[in-house]
Write a protein that holds these residues in place. Sequence first.
Motif, PDB file in Angstrom:
ATOM      1  N   SER A  85      33.681  10.805  31.984  1.00  0.00           N
ATOM      2  CA  SER A  85      34.845  10.231  31.302  1.00  0.00           C
ATOM      3  C   SER A  85      35.448   9.162  32.193  1.00  0.00           C
ATOM      4  O   SER A  85      35.519   9.323  33.408  1.00  0.00           O
ATOM      5  N   LEU A  86      35.883   8.079  31.571  1.00  0.00           N
ATOM      6  CA  LEU A  86      36.554   6.995  32.278  1.00  0.00           C
ATOM      7  C   LEU A  86      38.015   7.011  31.845  1.00  0.00           C
ATOM      8  O   LEU A  86      38.303   7.001  30.647  1.00  0.00           O
ATOM      9  N   PHE A  87      38.916   7.059  32.800  1.00  0.00           N
ATOM     10  CA  PHE A  87      40.349   7.059  32.524  1.00  0.00           C
ATOM     11  C   PHE A  87      40.944   5.762  33.035  1.00  0.00           C
ATOM     12  O   PHE A  87      40.682   5.364  34.168  1.00  0.00           O
ATOM     13  N   ILE A  88      41.731   5.118  32.196  1.00  0.00           N
ATOM     14  CA  ILE A  88      42.516   3.961  32.622  1.00  0.00           C
ATOM     15  C   ILE A  88      43.954   4.435  32.659  1.00  0.00           C
ATOM     16  O   ILE A  88      44.545   4.761  31.628  1.00  0.00           O
ATOM     17  N   LEU A  89      44.491   4.556  33.875  1.00  0.00           N
ATOM     18  CA  LEU A  89      45.852   5.034  34.074  1.00  0.00           C
ATOM     19  C   LEU A  89      46.786   3.828  34.043  1.00  0.00           C
ATOM     20  O   LEU A  89      46.606   2.875  34.802  1.00  0.00           O
ATOM     21  N   LEU A  90      47.766   3.865  33.171  1.00  0.00           N
ATOM     22  CA  LEU A  90      48.649   2.721  32.953  1.00  0.00           C
ATOM     23  C   LEU A  90      49.918   2.824  33.785  1.00  0.00           C
ATOM     24  O   LEU A  90      50.287   3.902  34.261  1.00  0.00           O
ATOM     25  N   ASP A  91      50.598   1.683  33.930  1.00  0.00           N
ATOM     26  CA  ASP A  91      51.843   1.622  34.706  1.00  0.00           C
ATOM     27  C   ASP A  91      52.918   2.568  34.169  1.00  0.00           C
ATOM     28  O   ASP A  91      53.743   3.063  34.920  1.00  0.00           O
ATOM     29  N   ASN A  92      52.930   2.808  32.869  1.00  0.00           N
ATOM     30  CA  ASN A  92      53.977   3.634  32.269  1.00  0.00           C
ATOM     31  C   ASN A  92      53.628   5.123  32.293  1.00  0.00           C
ATOM     32  O   ASN A  92      54.185   5.910  31.552  1.00  0.00           O
TER      33      ASN A  92
END
Length: 158
Positions: A85-92
């Motif tokens: 799994s690829l997670f893109i963790l956002l600023d919010n």
Amino acid sequence: MSRKKGISSFVATILLIAFAVSVGGIISSWLLGFTRFSTGNVEREAKTQIVCSYGGIDLRNLKYSSGYLSGSFSNTGTVPLGNLSLFILLDNASQIRYNLCLSGNSVVNCSDNHNLTILPADIKSFNFSSSNNYDKIRITTNCTNIYDEASRSDVSTS
């Protein structure tokens, strides 16, 4: 004068012993099943941890351009890794999750199942849409202790 009669003390003792033995049997039966179940779980988890100790994964060549985050990942260990799994963790503090699978030779997002297994020394590339407010990128595997993470500063932009 009427005398009330109860059961004799001998019969009461026999009933009490029978009750105690039956309760003991029920408890020992449950305890035996619980012990077998727990031992099986511990054994499976130990085998998984031993196998996973030979795993490794690496995110590389990360680039953000025109609303797309691309890059590659490689298996740096000596065992196959699955359920990527690829997670893109956002600023919010929210995240976007991509369950990775193969469609032909392309790594794509699968809705609910993961069918991508990456063999040792294998390299796969990805290209997913993303907003530019990402903070980190993380790739995870079926081995909970095998993952890699890159921060925003590790991603080139154009």
